[in-house]
Design a protein around this motif. Structure first.
Motif, mmCIF file in Angstrom:
data_model
loop_
_atom_site.group_PDB
_atom_site.id
_atom_site.type_symbol
_atom_site.label_atom_id
_atom_site.label_comp_id
_atom_site.label_asym_id
_atom_site.label_seq_id
_atom_site.Cartn_x
_atom_site.Cartn_y
_atom_site.Cartn_z
ATOM 1 N N GLU A 1 -11.562 9.956 4.241
ATOM 2 C CA GLU A 1 -11.628 9.604 5.665
ATOM 3 C C GLU A 1 -11.397 10.848 6.533
ATOM 4 O OE1 GLU A 1 -8.781 6.507 6.391
ATOM 5 O OE2 GLU A 1 -9.726 5.164 4.956
ATOM 6 N N SER B 1 -9.389 8.528 -3.307
ATOM 7 C CA SER B 1 -8.590 7.456 -2.695
ATOM 8 C C SER B 1 -7.108 7.789 -2.892
ATOM 9 C CB SER B 1 -8.901 6.123 -3.372
ATOM 10 O OG SER B 1 -8.267 6.062 -4.645
ATOM 11 N N THR B 2 -6.242 6.994 -2.309
ATOM 12 C CA THR B 2 -4.802 7.265 -2.438
ATOM 13 C C THR B 2 -4.378 7.255 -3.908
ATOM 14 O OG1 THR B 2 -4.397 4.932 -1.909
ATOM 15 C CG2 THR B 2 -4.142 6.510 -0.123
ATOM 16 N N TYR C 1 0.913 3.699 1.875
ATOM 17 C CA TYR C 1 1.265 4.212 3.197
ATOM 18 C C TYR C 1 2.451 3.470 3.827
ATOM 19 C CZ TYR C 1 -3.410 6.455 3.337
ATOM 20 O OH TYR C 1 -4.534 7.206 3.096
ATOM 21 N N HIS D 1 -6.537 10.337 9.879
ATOM 22 C CA HIS D 1 -7.208 11.431 9.156
ATOM 23 C C HIS D 1 -7.966 12.381 10.082
ATOM 24 C CE1 HIS D 1 -6.239 8.682 5.869
ATOM 25 N NE2 HIS D 1 -6.205 9.785 5.134
ATOM 26 N N HIS E 1 0.856 -1.186 0.000
ATOM 27 C CA HIS E 1 0.000 0.000 0.000
ATOM 28 C C HIS E 1 0.897 1.243 0.000
ATOM 29 C CE1 HIS E 1 -2.861 3.048 1.506
ATOM 30 N NE2 HIS E 1 -3.720 2.348 0.769
ATOM 31 N N TYR F 1 -17.258 -0.363 4.429
ATOM 32 C CA TYR F 1 -15.972 0.082 3.891
ATOM 33 C C TYR F 1 -15.021 -1.099 4.076
ATOM 34 C CZ TYR F 1 -12.107 3.505 3.465
ATOM 35 O OH TYR F 1 -11.014 4.225 3.076
ATOM 36 N N ASN G 1 -12.220 -1.366 5.061
ATOM 37 C CA ASN G 1 -11.437 -1.307 6.305
ATOM 38 C C ASN G 1 -12.234 -1.921 7.454
ATOM 39 O OD1 ASN G 1 -10.418 0.601 4.421
ATOM 40 N ND2 ASN G 1 -9.382 1.732 6.043
ATOM 41 N N SER H 1 -12.626 3.470 -0.820
ATOM 42 C CA SER H 1 -12.810 4.923 -0.928
ATOM 43 C C SER H 1 -12.944 5.345 -2.392
ATOM 44 C CB SER H 1 -11.641 5.662 -0.267
ATOM 45 O OG SER H 1 -10.421 5.215 -0.817
ATOM 46 N N HIS I 1 -8.099 12.805 1.486
ATOM 47 C CA HIS I 1 -8.719 11.470 1.468
ATOM 48 C C HIS I 1 -10.092 11.596 2.139
ATOM 49 C CE1 HIS I 1 -9.293 7.182 2.206
ATOM 50 N NE2 HIS I 1 -8.368 6.981 1.280
ATOM 51 N N ASP J 1 -3.899 1.408 -4.205
ATOM 52 C CA ASP J 1 -4.877 1.677 -3.145
ATOM 53 C C ASP J 1 -5.606 0.365 -2.833
ATOM 54 O OD1 ASP J 1 -6.821 1.335 -5.133
ATOM 55 O OD2 ASP J 1 -7.536 3.398 -5.094
ATOM 56 N N SER J 2 -6.585 0.425 -1.938
ATOM 57 C CA SER J 2 -7.234 -0.817 -1.505
ATOM 58 C C SER J 2 -7.911 -1.553 -2.663
ATOM 59 C CB SER J 2 -8.291 -0.511 -0.441
ATOM 60 O OG SER J 2 -7.740 0.209 0.602
ATOM 61 N N MET K 1 -6.364 -5.677 4.823
ATOM 62 C CA MET K 1 -5.967 -5.753 3.409
ATOM 63 C C MET K 1 -5.443 -7.155 3.084
ATOM 64 S SD MET K 1 -4.016 -2.115 2.909
ATOM 65 C CE MET K 1 -4.897 -0.561 3.037
HETATM 66 P P1 13P Z 1 -7.220 3.724 -0.060
HETATM 67 O O1 13P Z 1 -8.164 2.683 -0.528
HETATM 68 O O2 13P Z 1 -7.547 5.092 -0.538
HETATM 69 O O3 13P Z 1 -5.804 3.338 -0.387
HETATM 70 O O4 13P Z 1 -7.355 3.861 1.535
HETATM 71 C C1 13P Z 1 -6.854 2.950 2.429
HETATM 72 C C2 13P Z 1 -6.760 3.488 3.778
HETATM 73 O O5 13P Z 1 -6.625 2.798 4.737
HETATM 74 C C3 13P Z 1 -6.840 4.912 3.913
HETATM 75 O O6 13P Z 1 -6.619 5.265 5.212
#
Ligand code: 13P
Ligand code: SF4
Length: 327
Positions: free
Chosen positions: A216, A230-231, A42, A191, A40, A128, A130, A145, A214, A56-57, A80
């Motif tokens: 969030e 999204s990212t 991050y 966030h 990812h 979501y 997550n 997202s 983002h 991204d996710s 993930m």
């Molecule tokens: P994305 O799907 O935008 O990569 O977001 C994942 C996430 O955990 C954002 O905090």
């Protein structure tokens, strides 16, 4: 003084060679063991550098569903890696550190959400991504997202919906769809940390800067943002405006890819309320993964993601439905 500079130089040289050796060993083991590394945005830059795919996710779910290597090393957080296992169950899915949680996933248990759902019997449950596999198993549909609006819009407009676990993304969706949305009270700690006042102060200094956020993030930040996504979508926005200035309201790991793809852009991380080491917002859960742990997990083929078959069969359905609807 010269001695100190020399010593620092020797230490830096030693550290760089160690990181290089660890990366070489990861690449060697990856071939030997027929593994693929997904990361990812991050994750730390050095982890992104050894990954075969970064995304991204939604991107990572799509890739995880398709890869045919024997092992998937998922450099991200637990939900993930769990999603990768659900979508490609015959693969061995490894997460460098099982403590890589998520404030959203960790504060929404399936039993509490089920109780909430029982109070709203006419509602469909859209979650979501997550969230845990147990939560996915009681969901009608999953979203990320990047496709949340599209997923909600796949239901008739008179269908009331419970959206969990992110109330900020949920509040943003309320401005985008016509459905009645009932929100679960969860947040992403990363966030929630941004300081609106400090963002405004930076914008006064750079009046042409785009604020990109983002979803969030809290609504006061989203209301100021010129772009919300999204990212991957945030990275695309920056690369489409390669000479511009951006105040970036998301986790700091994303900055490396933005700087790589848009070297002439001015990229400013949105500052947080409390001072921390980088004055930006970092996800402590993502950062428990390190290059050394990636190497160890490849060597030992552990820690491995395991999901109870009964849960997995039900959790897979709303994710596969999402992938089908977002084609
Ligand atoms: P994305 O799907 O935008 O990569 O977001 C994942 C996430 O955990 C954002 O905090
Ligand atoms: Fe979870 Fe927030 Fe970290 Fe993303 S950034 S993994 S939502 S805690």
């Amino acid at each position: 003084m010269i001695h100190i500079i020399y010593l620092l130089y020797v230490i830096a040289y030693f550290c760089i060679s160690m990181v290089k050796n660890v990366k070489e060993e990861i690449r060697r083991l990856k071939e030997e063991k027929n593994a693929v590394i997904l990361s990812h945005y991050y994750q730390d830059e050095e982890i992104q550098e050894i990954a075969d795919f970064i995304g991204d996710s939604l991107d990572l779910s799509r890739i995880a569903a398709k890869v045919d290597q024997r092992i998937i090393v998922f450099c991200g957080v637990h939900f993930m890696a769990e999603t990768a296992k659900l979508l490609n169950p015959t693969k061995k899915v490894l997460l460098p550190d099982l403590n890589a949680g998520c404030s959203l996933a960790d504060n929404c248990s399936a039993s509490d959400l089920l109780a909430f759902k029982l109070k709203n019997p006419k509602h469909k449950l859209v979650t979501y991504i997550n969230c845990s596999a147990e939560v996915k198993a009681i969901s009608d549909l999953v979203c990320t997202s990047s496709n949340a609006k599209k997923m909600i819009d796949s239901f008739p407009v008179d269908q009331p919906i419970i959206f969990a676990p992110d109330k900020n993304l949920g509040s943003f969706l309320k401005t985008q769809v016509d459905h009645e949305l009932e929100l679960w009270d969860g947040v992403c700690v990363v966030h929630e940390a941004f300081s609106i006042q400090k963002i405004i102060d930076i914008r006064l200094k750079y009046p042409n800067a785009f604020i990109i956020a983002h979803p969030e993030s809290e609504s006061n930040i989203l209301n100021l943002a010129h772009f919300i996504g999204s990212t991957s979508q945030m990275i695309n926005f920056v690369t489409e405006h390669p000479e511009d200035t951006f105040i970036v309201a998301t986790e700091a790991g994303i900055l490396a890819k933005m700087k790589e793809l848009a070297p002439n852009a001015t990229i400013i991380p949105a500052p947080v309320n409390e001072d921390n080491t980088c004055a930006c917002s970092e996800c402590a859960y993502m950062k428990v993964n390190t290059l050394e742990k990636v190497l160890d997990c490849l060597r030992n083929e552990s820690p491995e993601i395991r999901i109870d078959a009964h849960i997995a069969d039900r959790a897979r359905k709303p994710i596969e439905k999402m992938l089908m609807l977002s084609q």
